[in-house]
Write an enzyme that holds these catalytic residues in place. Structure first.
Site, PDB file in Angstrom:
ATOM      1  CE  LYS A 186      -4.625  -0.012   0.038  1.00  0.00           C
ATOM      2  NZ  LYS A 186      -5.009  -0.577  -1.261  1.00  0.00           N
ATOM      3  N   PRO A 187       1.906   1.376   0.841  1.00  0.00           N
ATOM      4  CG  PRO A 187       3.270   1.310   2.734  1.00  0.00           C
ATOM      5  CD  PRO A 187       2.372   0.452   1.891  1.00  0.00           C
ATOM      6  CB  THR A 188       4.806   0.796  -3.191  1.00  0.00           C
ATOM      7  OG1 THR A 188       5.893   0.435  -2.350  1.00  0.00           O
ATOM      8  CG2 THR A 188       5.294   0.970  -4.612  1.00  0.00           C
ATOM      9  N   GLY A 199      35.512  15.903  15.822  1.00  0.00           N
ATOM     10  CA  GLY A 199      34.368  16.205  16.675  1.00  0.00           C
ATOM     11  C   GLY A 199      34.477  17.633  17.188  1.00  0.00           C
ATOM     12  CB  CYS A 250      39.717  16.762  12.355  1.00  0.00           C
ATOM     13  SG  CYS A 250      39.181  18.485  12.348  1.00  0.00           S
ATOM     14  N   GLY A 309      41.407  14.532  16.461  1.00  0.00           N
ATOM     15  CA  GLY A 309      42.349  13.497  16.879  1.00  0.00           C
ATOM     16  C   GLY A 309      43.789  13.944  16.769  1.00  0.00           C
ATOM     17  CG  MET A 310      46.838  16.895  14.169  1.00  0.00           C
ATOM     18  SD  MET A 310      46.540  18.646  14.555  1.00  0.00           S
ATOM     19  CE  MET A 310      47.838  19.408  13.628  1.00  0.00           C
ATOM     20  CD  GLN A 311      42.176  20.809  16.817  1.00  0.00           C
ATOM     21  OE1 GLN A 311      41.418  20.910  17.783  1.00  0.00           O
ATOM     22  NE2 GLN A 311      41.975  21.464  15.687  1.00  0.00           N
ATOM     23  CD  GLU A 315      36.554  22.909  20.093  1.00  0.00           C
ATOM     24  OE1 GLU A 315      35.436  22.525  19.695  1.00  0.00           O
ATOM     25  OE2 GLU A 315      37.626  22.494  19.613  1.00  0.00           O
ATOM     26  CG  HIS A 343      37.692  15.719   7.949  1.00  0.00           C
ATOM     27  ND1 HIS A 343      37.220  14.925   8.958  1.00  0.00           N
ATOM     28  CD2 HIS A 343      37.688  16.997   8.428  1.00  0.00           C
ATOM     29  CE1 HIS A 343      36.928  15.673  10.010  1.00  0.00           C
ATOM     30  NE2 HIS A 343      37.196  16.930   9.714  1.00  0.00           N
ATOM     31  CD  GLU A 390      37.167  11.571   7.233  1.00  0.00           C
ATOM     32  OE1 GLU A 390      36.461  12.240   8.006  1.00  0.00           O
ATOM     33  OE2 GLU A 390      38.417  11.619   7.239  1.00  0.00           O
TER      34      GLU A 390
END
Length: 392
Positions: free
Chosen positions: A30-32, A193, A220, A222-224, A244, A357, A359
């Site tokens: 039904k949704p389709t 983050g 990011c 993680g480097m700091q 920060e 980044h 990735e």
């Protein structure tokens, strides 16, 4: 668009959901039916329906969908859950999606060659090795928060014929007393983050990786935190932190960049109260890489990667950190900002933090050189750890 370009230059493919209702013991169409009805109300008739479900949609249900949506039966395609996303092209090809679209658009093409995809699926399903990576972050309940990172790690694993298992470690639970839980991993990664929550736990993870010769990759933030940990425990700067997290820190080794040169050469001045987006370094930036470093082995003389962050390594502390043994192995060409820090390989087999980044540039075909090197280091660490009892 369809009116302007004509029927042979456009094709409508509608992705729809076919839910399994456990109480009824059946798939519901039904949704389709309703979504296609809504499309037709605005003048769009789908040529193909891709029916997502947790199981294969049987022929009887597909015929029902075809009847009530006015889509030809072979245009109703079942897309059920598979154990690896790389099976999807084969799944769609075997149901004729590519052929149907080429016919609709009157494209003369060679037969599809999916050998590349088949090899990829074979690599994913039949790895020769396995490594386990600790992902130390604060969004561990939401694994999709690190989706790009997860895929980049798996791409690198494919390159090494290895399955990469990722275990999430809640940074808020990490203390010097609980750090031993990291001993079982083959490598540690601290992702990006924002905000103070979990920072001290991430610093604990960095210290454990550094002191126990465990391969470490910081992305990011993680480097700091790697820079902060080194400043506190190696460079003799107690209380070192990022402004920060601790605005009144006695040693702000990470700080907000307050003067910025735009691409057109104009100088922008900002402070901690400025708009969040306005104080971010975004997009691709190019950096020079220092010869003789791990980063140079991975990237060569120049690295260009994408960014999304506000705070930078404070250049006022770089001399003190480098004198204590931290290697600044890449600096941006334009602003002269720190991009990569690492430990000499004479001190640690594989320890690196990057401000960018990487990735976002990884693919399953080639992987990314930084992640490929990281997984290689994890495999080497695992092999070395396995050999220790035998040597004893």
């Amino acid at each position: 668009m369809s009116l302007k370009l004509g029927p042979t230059n456009t094709a409508f493919v509608h992705l729809t959901y076919v839910p399994w209702i456990a109480a009824a013991g059946e798939l519901k169409t039904k949704p389709t039916q309703h979504t296609v009805q809504k499309l037709r109300e605005i003048g769009i008739q789908p040529d193909v329906l891709l029916c997502r479900a947790d199981r294969e949609v049987p022929a009887e249900e597909r015929e029902k969908i075809s009847l009530f949506t006015n889509v030809v039966p072979h245009g109703v395609i079942s897309m059920w859950d598979v154990d690896t996303i790389y099976k999807v092209p084969r799944l769609l090809h075997e149901q004729g999606l590519d052929e149907q679209l080429c016919m609709k658009l009157q494209l003369l093409t060679k037969p599809a060659n999916l050998a590349r995809w088949d090899r990829l699926v074979d690599e994913v399903l039949h790895p020769k090795h396995e490594v386990t990576i600790a992902m130390c972050g604060k969004y561990t309940d939401l694994s999709d928060s690190y989706k790009s990172l997860n895929e980049a790690l798996r791409h690198a694993g494919i390159h090494h014929h290895a399955r990469v298992k990722i275990e999430y470690v809640d940074a808020e639970t990490l203390t010097p007393d609980t750090a031993d839980q990291l001993a079982k991993f083959d490598a540690i990664l601290v992702p990006g983050g924002f905000g103070k929550r979990g920072i001290e736990g991430k610093i604990v993870a960095v210290q454990y990786a550094r002191e126990h010769q465990l391969p470490y990759l910081g992305i990011c933030l993680g480097m700091q935190v790697a820079t902060i940990e080194f400043a506190r425990h190696v460079a003799g700067l107690p209380g070192a932190n990022s402004t920060e997290f601790e605005p009144e820190t006695p040693h702000p080794v990470i700080a907000l960049i307050d003067e910025w040169q735009d691409r057109d050469g104009t100088i922008q001045k900002r402070d901690a109260q400025s708009d969040l987006g306005g104080t971010m370094r975004l997009g691709a930036q190019t950096s020079d890489v220092k010869p003789g470093t791990l980063a140079f082995q991975i990237y060569g003389p120049v690295v260009t990667e994408r960014h999304r962050h506000r705070y930078e390594a404070n250049e006022k502390y770089l001399d003190a950190l480098q004198q204590a043994g931290l290697v600044v192995s890449a600096i941006t060409q334009r602003e002269k900002l720190t991009e990569i820090v690492e430990l000499p390989q004479s001190v640690h087999p594989w320890f690196i933090g990057v401000q960018f980044h990487p990735e976002f540039k990884s693919t399953p075909w080639d992987g990314h050189p930084l992640f490929i090197s990281f997984i290689q280091a994890a495999l080497a660490h695992k092999a070395q750890a396995a050999a220790l009892p035998q040597a004893a």
